[in-house]
Write an enzyme that holds these catalytic residues in place. Structure first.
Site, PDB file in Angstrom:
ATOM      1  N   HIS A   1      16.565  -6.896  -4.475  1.00  0.00           N
ATOM      2  CA  HIS A   1      15.850  -5.980  -3.870  1.00  0.00           C
ATOM      3  C   HIS A   1      15.764  -7.678  -2.732  1.00  0.00           C
ATOM      4  O   HIS A   1      16.471  -6.735  -1.375  1.00  0.00           O
ATOM      5  CB  HIS A   1      14.231  -5.964  -4.124  1.00  0.00           C
ATOM      6  CG  HIS A   1      13.419  -5.282  -3.721  1.00  0.00           C
ATOM      7  ND1 HIS A   1      13.358  -5.212  -2.719  1.00  0.00           N
ATOM      8  CD2 HIS A   1      14.367  -3.488  -3.868  1.00  0.00           C
ATOM      9  CE1 HIS A   1      12.815  -4.607  -2.036  1.00  0.00           C
ATOM     10  NE2 HIS A   1      12.704  -2.971  -2.561  1.00  0.00           N
TER      11      HIS A   1
ATOM     12  N   ALA B   1       1.185  -1.236   3.665  1.00  0.00           N
ATOM     13  CA  ALA B   1       1.125  -0.270   5.120  1.00  0.00           C
ATOM     14  C   ALA B   1       0.423   0.104   5.713  1.00  0.00           C
ATOM     15  O   ALA B   1       0.256   0.028   6.950  1.00  0.00           O
ATOM     16  CB  ALA B   1       2.230   0.485   4.226  1.00  0.00           C
TER      17      ALA B   1
ATOM     18  N   TYR C   1      -2.818  -0.949   6.562  1.00  0.00           N
ATOM     19  CA  TYR C   1      -3.572  -1.571   7.004  1.00  0.00           C
ATOM     20  C   TYR C   1      -3.305  -1.241   8.434  1.00  0.00           C
ATOM     21  O   TYR C   1      -1.968  -1.363   8.903  1.00  0.00           O
ATOM     22  CB  TYR C   1      -2.986  -2.986   6.792  1.00  0.00           C
ATOM     23  CG  TYR C   1      -4.297  -3.675   5.246  1.00  0.00           C
ATOM     24  CD1 TYR C   1      -4.815  -2.908   4.850  1.00  0.00           C
ATOM     25  CD2 TYR C   1      -3.230  -4.526   4.518  1.00  0.00           C
ATOM     26  CE1 TYR C   1      -5.888  -3.468   3.612  1.00  0.00           C
ATOM     27  CE2 TYR C   1      -3.314  -4.542   3.471  1.00  0.00           C
ATOM     28  CZ  TYR C   1      -4.551  -4.308   3.526  1.00  0.00           C
ATOM     29  OH  TYR C   1      -5.359  -4.296   1.244  1.00  0.00           O
TER      30      TYR C   1
ATOM     31  N   SER D   1      11.859   1.352   0.935  1.00  0.00           N
ATOM     32  CA  SER D   1      12.405  -0.257   0.977  1.00  0.00           C
ATOM     33  C   SER D   1      13.778  -0.579   1.992  1.00  0.00           C
ATOM     34  O   SER D   1      13.740  -1.739   2.273  1.00  0.00           O
ATOM     35  CB  SER D   1      12.816  -0.990  -0.125  1.00  0.00           C
ATOM     36  OG  SER D   1      11.598  -1.507  -1.328  1.00  0.00           O
TER      37      SER D   1
END
Length: 430
Positions: free
Chosen positions: A140, A248, A250, A300
């Site tokens: 990833h 994300a 915040y 992602s």
């Protein structure tokens, strides 16, 4: 659903034992690759040697591909659609990311891939094992890094958005025996800030979309220190409902949704008022461990696309703050309307537009001004049933000229008649 511990593997098909966070999308056969670290309120693990916390604080990490993918396989020769939509020559003239470091907080980055060998910055760290963060069992983080800074290479049309940027790999999860958590992610964020990373990319969100005090405070401190954090919005948006994801949502984090080839929201992309901008996240080509490339879907891979643009802006405008760079990315995006919406934020990122405007931005995007009533409207021609004013003027002018000619003829004719009458009388009298 319980957490599954990953086993060593070399094919992405083997990682299906780890799928959990985005099950609704797996059911529909769509392959998504956001890595959500599960978070609880337990105390964070020590950065040097994170402890194993309760099962519900371990990440359940899902990774799959839209096709069987061999780590160490072949490259894809064609240029990916996500790069075809960009005037790359024009973009490269503006910046390449040279001198900029992007921290990738993920599953590690395998620098044995030829397109990443020259991209690694010193100081990488593994928070779930030993080493410098260049081991990537899942693949990833290697994909994320490639979208940001994969070097150009003969035989493939794929390269990173910022092909001369450096990658600081901070492996916070994806270990064989230890799994990351809120503590390892927080430690990695602190480390990225301490090591002076210009941009921080986090392509994962918390399991069950849970807020966490430790992570929240860490992000707040990083933003206060001037960090530019880019985070994926998450892949649980198939139902179209809004939901906050972390980190994300915040404050101060640039939250990225995924868009498709039509510049519309990818159906899996999480919606919410926290979404700031969108970027390509469907059929994304990128590097995998050992060598070669594969394709996959997910927010992602939208997030590092934007992180790459941020790196370009940082190179071109080193004096701009994180808030100014994020504002320029948002204000130059292809907007869906006057202001942001919960699906695409301020719109789909436009790398060339972001780099072409050298004016100094503010610290938050502004909506487009409202259109004044009547402004921009098409004014139809006046419909008349008879002649126009111009036609009337031409007709009157013709009448005047005609009447003048008639008077001249009448005057001339009268003069001739008078002269003939006088001559006739003179002959009669003589």
């Amino acid at each position: 659903m319980g957490v599954l511990t990953p086993r060593p593997r070399t094919r992405t098909s083997g990682t299906r034992a780890l799928q959990r966070a985005f099950g609704v999308l797996a059911v529909t056969g769509v392959c998504l690759t956001t890595a959500p670290p599960a978070v609880a309120t337990a105390a964070p693990a020590a950065p040097a040697a994170p402890t194993r916390l309760a099962a519900d604080d371990n990440p359940s990490f899902g990774l799959s591909s839209s096709s069987e993918c061999d780590f160490g396989g072949d490259v894809i020769k064609a240029t990916p659609w996500s790069l075809q939509r960009v005037l790359l020559d024009q973009l490269r003239e503006q910046a390449t990311g040279k001198g900029v470091t992007v921290a990738v907080i993920d599953t590690g980055v395998d620098d044995s891939n030829p397109q990443l060998r020259g991209a690694m910055a010193p100081g990488g760290k593994n928070y779930v094992g030993k080493g410098d963060g260049t081991e990537d069992i899942e693949g990833h983080g290697t994909r994320v890094a490639g979208i940001i800074a994969a070097r150009e290479m003969p035989g493939t049309g794929f390269a990173g958005i910022a092909p001369k940027a450096k990658i600081l790999s901070l492996r916070y999860t994806g270990g064989e025996e230890k799994q990351g958590d809120s503590g390892t992610m927080s430690a990695a964020i602190n480390d990225a800030v301490a090591k002076g990373a210009d941009v921080i990319n986090i392509s994962s969100d918390t399991a069950n979309k849970k807020d966490n005090a430790t992570l929240r405070n860490t992000v707040a401190n990083a933003v206060k220190a001037g960090a530019l954090i880019v985070a994926a919005s998450g892949n649980d948006g198939a139902n179209g409902k809004s939901a906050n994801t972390y980190p994300a949502s915040y404050p101060g984090v640039l939250a990225v949704a995924a868009s498709d080839r039509n510049d519309e929201r990818a159906f899996f992309s999480q919606a919410g008022d926290f979404v700031d901008v969108a970027a390509p996240g469907v059929g994304m080509v990128s590097t995998v461990p050992k060598s070669g490339q594969c394709t996959a879907d997910g927010t992602s891979f939208a997030a590092p696309y934007v992180a790459g643009v941020a790196a370009l802006l940082k190179e071109k405008h080193p004096g701009w703050s994180a808030a100014q760079i994020t504002t320029r990315i948002q204000e130059s995006a292809q907007r869906p309307g006057r202001e942001a919406n919960r699906y695409l934020g301020w719109g789909v990122v436009d790398p060339v537009a972001a780099l072409s405007d050298d004016s100094e931005p503010g610290t938050r995007p502004q909506p487009d001004p409202p259109v004044a009533q009547g402004a921009g409207e098409v004014i139809p021609m006046e419909v008349t049933m008879g002649e126009t004013k111009a036609e009337q003027e031409r007709r009157v002018a013709m009448y005047v000229v005609g009447a003048g000619l008639l008077l001249v003829l009448v005057a001339s004719g009268s003069g001739v008649a008078v002269r003939d009458w006088r001559n006739k009388r003179a002959r009669q009298s003589g």
